[in-house]
Design a protein around this motif. Structure first.
Motif, PDB file in Angstrom:
ATOM      1  N   HIS A  19     -12.044  41.357  12.417  1.00  0.00           N
ATOM      2  CA  HIS A  19     -11.856  40.622  11.133  1.00  0.00           C
ATOM      3  C   HIS A  19     -12.610  40.960  10.025  1.00  0.00           C
ATOM      4  O   HIS A  19     -12.133  41.238   8.660  1.00  0.00           O
ATOM      5  N   CYS A  20     -14.063  41.388  10.254  1.00  0.00           N
ATOM      6  CA  CYS A  20     -14.747  42.130   9.176  1.00  0.00           C
ATOM      7  C   CYS A  20     -14.322  43.524   8.726  1.00  0.00           C
ATOM      8  O   CYS A  20     -14.287  43.584   7.416  1.00  0.00           O
ATOM      9  N   LEU A  21     -13.747  44.134   9.541  1.00  0.00           N
ATOM     10  CA  LEU A  21     -13.209  45.502   9.065  1.00  0.00           C
ATOM     11  C   LEU A  21     -11.679  45.342   8.359  1.00  0.00           C
ATOM     12  O   LEU A  21     -11.726  45.759   7.403  1.00  0.00           O
TER      13      LEU A  21
ATOM     14  N   LEU B 200      -2.931  39.611  -4.477  1.00  0.00           N
ATOM     15  CA  LEU B 200      -3.898  40.076  -3.616  1.00  0.00           C
ATOM     16  C   LEU B 200      -5.356  39.882  -3.826  1.00  0.00           C
ATOM     17  O   LEU B 200      -6.217  39.506  -2.898  1.00  0.00           O
ATOM     18  N   ALA B 201      -5.545  39.890  -5.235  1.00  0.00           N
ATOM     19  CA  ALA B 201      -6.967  39.791  -5.521  1.00  0.00           C
ATOM     20  C   ALA B 201      -7.647  38.281  -5.275  1.00  0.00           C
ATOM     21  O   ALA B 201      -8.545  38.244  -4.563  1.00  0.00           O
ATOM     22  N   ILE B 202      -6.546  37.641  -5.631  1.00  0.00           N
ATOM     23  CA  ILE B 202      -7.072  36.048  -5.593  1.00  0.00           C
ATOM     24  C   ILE B 202      -7.209  35.630  -3.851  1.00  0.00           C
ATOM     25  O   ILE B 202      -8.227  35.036  -3.620  1.00  0.00           O
ATOM     26  N   THR B 203      -6.082  36.207  -3.176  1.00  0.00           N
ATOM     27  CA  THR B 203      -6.180  35.871  -1.958  1.00  0.00           C
ATOM     28  C   THR B 203      -7.544  36.445  -1.013  1.00  0.00           C
ATOM     29  O   THR B 203      -7.815  35.811  -0.417  1.00  0.00           O
ATOM     30  N   SER B 204      -7.677  37.780  -1.224  1.00  0.00           N
ATOM     31  CA  SER B 204      -8.940  38.404  -0.725  1.00  0.00           C
ATOM     32  C   SER B 204     -10.072  37.817  -1.225  1.00  0.00           C
ATOM     33  O   SER B 204     -11.086  37.746  -0.168  1.00  0.00           O
ATOM     34  N   PHE B 205     -10.391  37.406  -2.465  1.00  0.00           N
ATOM     35  CA  PHE B 205     -11.463  36.660  -2.750  1.00  0.00           C
ATOM     36  C   PHE B 205     -11.696  35.183  -2.130  1.00  0.00           C
ATOM     37  O   PHE B 205     -12.792  34.885  -1.752  1.00  0.00           O
ATOM     38  N   VAL B 206     -10.502  34.564  -2.041  1.00  0.00           N
ATOM     39  CA  VAL B 206     -10.688  33.206  -1.403  1.00  0.00           C
ATOM     40  C   VAL B 206     -10.840  33.509   0.017  1.00  0.00           C
ATOM     41  O   VAL B 206     -11.662  32.755   0.548  1.00  0.00           O
ATOM     42  N   VAL B 207     -10.396  34.488   0.749  1.00  0.00           N
ATOM     43  CA  VAL B 207     -10.676  34.685   2.111  1.00  0.00           C
ATOM     44  C   VAL B 207     -12.049  35.088   2.350  1.00  0.00           C
ATOM     45  O   VAL B 207     -12.887  34.394   3.485  1.00  0.00           O
ATOM     46  N   ALA B 208     -12.638  35.666   1.573  1.00  0.00           N
ATOM     47  CA  ALA B 208     -14.115  36.214   1.830  1.00  0.00           C
ATOM     48  C   ALA B 208     -14.854  34.972   1.406  1.00  0.00           C
ATOM     49  O   ALA B 208     -15.851  35.027   2.152  1.00  0.00           O
ATOM     50  N   LEU B 209     -14.664  34.295   0.558  1.00  0.00           N
ATOM     51  CA  LEU B 209     -15.553  33.021   0.234  1.00  0.00           C
ATOM     52  C   LEU B 209     -15.437  32.060   1.108  1.00  0.00           C
ATOM     53  O   LEU B 209     -16.432  31.467   1.371  1.00  0.00           O
TER      54      LEU B 209
END
Length: 208
Positions: free
Chosen positions: A13-15, A160-169
């Motif tokens: 998941h980190c990769l 995609l940017a919003i989704t990736s930011f929300v997942v990381a946060l």
């Protein structure tokens, strides 16, 4: 195939998060320019599309994504430092300090990545607005089609940017919350104490 992809994402998941962050960052760094060619030999103005990117910025982009990934590693990875040998006490202090700083500041590590992505995403609407204001765009061939396709791609990139930011946060906040154990299950608290004793520092916070 679906089960294989799902298992791969769970195991790495980190990769996968790094790949999504890096892909989003690189796409946001690519500037889409729409120009109107009004050459005399052309019967009608012609719409031309250019995708411009700075090789130096693209080459340095993994550092921003890697810095953002630091928000998803306990103590920025310093907890894995070995503490055996004459410098054991110093390394233990470094691990405890790294974990404490991570506990307080880890969400901030997503800020540089977010600012660079937001800067890249803001360039396209600004460029389209300038193009509509200065050029005889409506008379150019395929202008509206190109603008619609470019806008659709920009919207997908924004999602995609919003989704990736929300997942990381969310992953960062979940890891922050998982470090604290409240009152209740005495067996779990005893198990957490054994882990802390084994590591040599307070990896899991036992709140009263």
């Amino acid at each position: 195939m679906r089960d294989y992809i799902r298992n791969f994402v769970r195991s790495h998941h980190c990769l996968c998060i790094f790949a999504v962050l890096q892909l989003t960052l690189m796409l946001s760094m690519l500037e889409v320019r729409i120009q109107i060619d009004q050459s005399p030999e052309l019967q009608r103005p012609l719409t031309r599309v250019y995708v411009v990117g700075q090789p130096r910025e693209l080459a340095c982009s993994p550092f921003l994504s890697g810095f953002a990934m630091g928000a998803m590693f306990y103590g920025y990875g310093l907890i894995y430092l070995p503490t055996k040998g004459p410098l054991g006490g110093l390394l233990t202090t470094i691990r405890m300090t790294g974990l404490s700083v991570w506990q307080q500041c880890s969400p901030v590590m997503l800020l540089p990545w977010s600012m660079r992505v937001a800067q890249g995403l803001s360039m396209f609407p600004h460029h389209v607005w300038e193009c509509l204001a200065k050029e005889p765009c409506l008379e150019a061939d395929n202008f509206l089609l190109i603008v619609i396709l470019a806008t659709a791609a920009w919207i997908y990139l924004l999602i995609l940017a919003i989704t990736s930011f929300v997942v990381a946060l969310r992953l960062n906040l979940r890891m922050l919350g998982a470090r604290h154990i409240g009152g209740g299950d005495h067996e779990l608290r005893a198990y957490a104490r054994e882990i802390n004793e084994l590591l040599g520092f307070e990896m899991i916070v036992l709140s009263t």
